[in-house]
Design an enzyme around this catalytic site. Sequence first.
Site, PDB file in Angstrom:
ATOM      1  N   CYS A 170     -69.334  26.455 -68.493  1.00  0.00           N
ATOM      2  CA  CYS A 170     -70.148  25.226 -68.552  1.00  0.00           C
ATOM      3  C   CYS A 170     -71.283  25.385 -67.550  1.00  0.00           C
ATOM      4  O   CYS A 170     -71.298  24.769 -66.494  1.00  0.00           O
ATOM      5  CB  CYS A 170     -69.294  24.006 -68.220  1.00  0.00           C
ATOM      6  SG  CYS A 170     -67.797  23.857 -69.228  1.00  0.00           S
ATOM      7  N   ALA A 171     -72.236  26.220 -67.889  1.00  0.00           N
ATOM      8  CA  ALA A 171     -73.131  26.800 -66.892  1.00  0.00           C
ATOM      9  C   ALA A 171     -74.366  25.961 -66.558  1.00  0.00           C
ATOM     10  O   ALA A 171     -74.854  26.029 -65.435  1.00  0.00           O
ATOM     11  CB  ALA A 171     -73.592  28.183 -67.357  1.00  0.00           C
ATOM     12  N   ALA A 172     -74.919  25.228 -67.512  1.00  0.00           N
ATOM     13  CA  ALA A 172     -76.181  24.520 -67.253  1.00  0.00           C
ATOM     14  C   ALA A 172     -76.019  23.528 -66.102  1.00  0.00           C
ATOM     15  O   ALA A 172     -74.965  22.906 -65.974  1.00  0.00           O
ATOM     16  CB  ALA A 172     -76.630  23.797 -68.523  1.00  0.00           C
ATOM     17  N   GLY A 183     -77.416  25.995 -64.248  1.00  0.00           N
ATOM     18  CA  GLY A 183     -77.441  27.416 -63.927  1.00  0.00           C
ATOM     19  C   GLY A 183     -77.356  27.796 -62.465  1.00  0.00           C
ATOM     20  O   GLY A 183     -77.405  28.984 -62.140  1.00  0.00           O
ATOM     21  N   GLY A 184     -77.227  26.837 -61.571  1.00  0.00           N
ATOM     22  CA  GLY A 184     -77.173  27.163 -60.157  1.00  0.00           C
ATOM     23  C   GLY A 184     -76.013  28.079 -59.807  1.00  0.00           C
ATOM     24  O   GLY A 184     -76.180  29.102 -59.130  1.00  0.00           O
ATOM     25  N   LYS A 185     -74.819  27.741 -60.285  1.00  0.00           N
ATOM     26  CA  LYS A 185     -73.656  28.578 -59.985  1.00  0.00           C
ATOM     27  C   LYS A 185     -73.776  29.937 -60.663  1.00  0.00           C
ATOM     28  O   LYS A 185     -73.383  30.967 -60.089  1.00  0.00           O
ATOM     29  CB  LYS A 185     -72.371  27.872 -60.423  1.00  0.00           C
ATOM     30  CG  LYS A 185     -72.051  26.601 -59.650  1.00  0.00           C
ATOM     31  CD  LYS A 185     -70.724  26.021 -60.088  1.00  0.00           C
ATOM     32  CE  LYS A 185     -70.473  24.683 -59.406  1.00  0.00           C
ATOM     33  NZ  LYS A 185     -71.397  23.633 -59.897  1.00  0.00           N
ATOM     34  N   CYS A 231     -66.726  18.332 -59.615  1.00  0.00           N
ATOM     35  CA  CYS A 231     -67.413  17.645 -58.517  1.00  0.00           C
ATOM     36  C   CYS A 231     -66.944  16.199 -58.464  1.00  0.00           C
ATOM     37  O   CYS A 231     -67.745  15.268 -58.338  1.00  0.00           O
ATOM     38  CB  CYS A 231     -68.932  17.728 -58.662  1.00  0.00           C
ATOM     39  SG  CYS A 231     -69.586  17.019 -60.183  1.00  0.00           S
ATOM     40  N   ASP A 236     -69.160  25.783 -77.601  1.00  0.00           N
ATOM     41  CA  ASP A 236     -68.327  24.651 -77.210  1.00  0.00           C
ATOM     42  C   ASP A 236     -67.201  25.224 -76.378  1.00  0.00           C
ATOM     43  O   ASP A 236     -66.305  25.895 -76.900  1.00  0.00           O
ATOM     44  CB  ASP A 236     -67.793  23.934 -78.448  1.00  0.00           C
ATOM     45  CG  ASP A 236     -66.904  22.745 -78.093  1.00  0.00           C
ATOM     46  OD1 ASP A 236     -66.539  22.592 -76.910  1.00  0.00           O
ATOM     47  OD2 ASP A 236     -66.565  21.968 -79.006  1.00  0.00           O
TER      48      ASP A 236
END
Length: 444
Positions: free
Chosen positions: A258-260, A262-264, A380, A309
Amino acid sequence: MTARGAAVKALLVIQEQDGYSNIVLDELLSSVDLSATDRAFASRLLYGVTERRLTLDYLLNQTSSTPVKMMDPVIREILRVGAYQLVYMNKIPAFAAIHEAVELSRQFGRGRLSGFVNGVLRQVERQFETLLPALPTTDKGLEIRYSLPRAWIRAWRAAYGEEVLQGLLGELNEAPPSYIRVNTSLTTTAAFCRRLEEHGIAYAPVSGLPDALCVSPASALHNLPDEMALQYYFQDVASQWCCRALDAQPGERIADLCAAPGGKTMTVAQYMNNSGYVLAGDIHDHKCRGLEKRVKQYGFKAISVRQWDASVIDAPELIGAFDRVLCDVPCSGMGVIRRKPEIRYKQPEQFDALPALQLRILEQGAKMVRPGGVLQYSTCTLRPEENQAVTEAFLETHPEFLPRLLPLESCFAASGLPVSHEITLFPHIHGSDGFYVAGFVKQG
């Protein structure tokens, strides 16, 4: 439009259309002509009023003949903005805050109520220093004092105890520290810090997190030359600890489910010295396009983006194909309410469907891990239902995975806990957003 008018307009969108403060503010400020000072003032009013809504409404209900919930929506926001200045912005003269509120009522076509606005705010000015200290120490009093619904106060007390609850309440309405990460794909931390010093920007390294800096004030970064814009990106220290916990190595294959935005993903690639392979995915096509554009701009060649997904990974070539898989799942966000204060007004039951989705994503990520590989789960939020309950359910039904001790010794030490496979980060203990991380290793 004035800064106060912009704040009122944005608050109406948040209240009447259930908008998110950061998105609403960005869209509004892009459409109006305000100076940098006025933009900062409008932002302060928007976030401050949203944070302190319950406290402000208590004061308005005590000083107005019309209950807040019965007021005209425009007048309600004008009064909240005026009351916030009177109570929490003591550098603004009271007469100026009241006068500008009266003028706003006329500008928004509510001139007939200008006298009402004037009268209520004058009463707030006279009474708030008596009303707020007199609040009881009951949960109702805490709700008003800290502007946090009692449901969350009771949930946090039950989950973490009274001491942690008081620590959370103490940080709840404070501005969070500003952390950035130096983009080592384009520069070095030493060179970047020299440029900060040249421009008089204060910074401090973060112990245990190479290339992480705490900057103050963050707004000063806007004074850096344009060529430095891609040499850093904002990332809270909690997210950086999450990436540190994954412990990605050069040459490995990593998946970020679940990347967007993209910071991580980019920070993980930095730990790999931008070598190996990072596959980053998101369910939304527009977010994938934005992520792909961002990683290219920042110079990360090891990252590939794919739309999927994450709760239904059905591509055979992905099964067992990765050394480490990161599942930073969608969550209620109760760990970041200092940045998105409107979240606090949602009731816990609004998030009841999340744990099932989170567990599905974690189980899909598990399929992608090779034998001996690492699986990591994070949120988070500060809700055990989305954190420990999910990871416990996963371990109970997936005996092929064992708990993996997280390499975050300093974080555990700050909490006074032994090193474990899971940790909750707290603002008042770790100087971070509220965050949860858990690690597992696949046998074989």
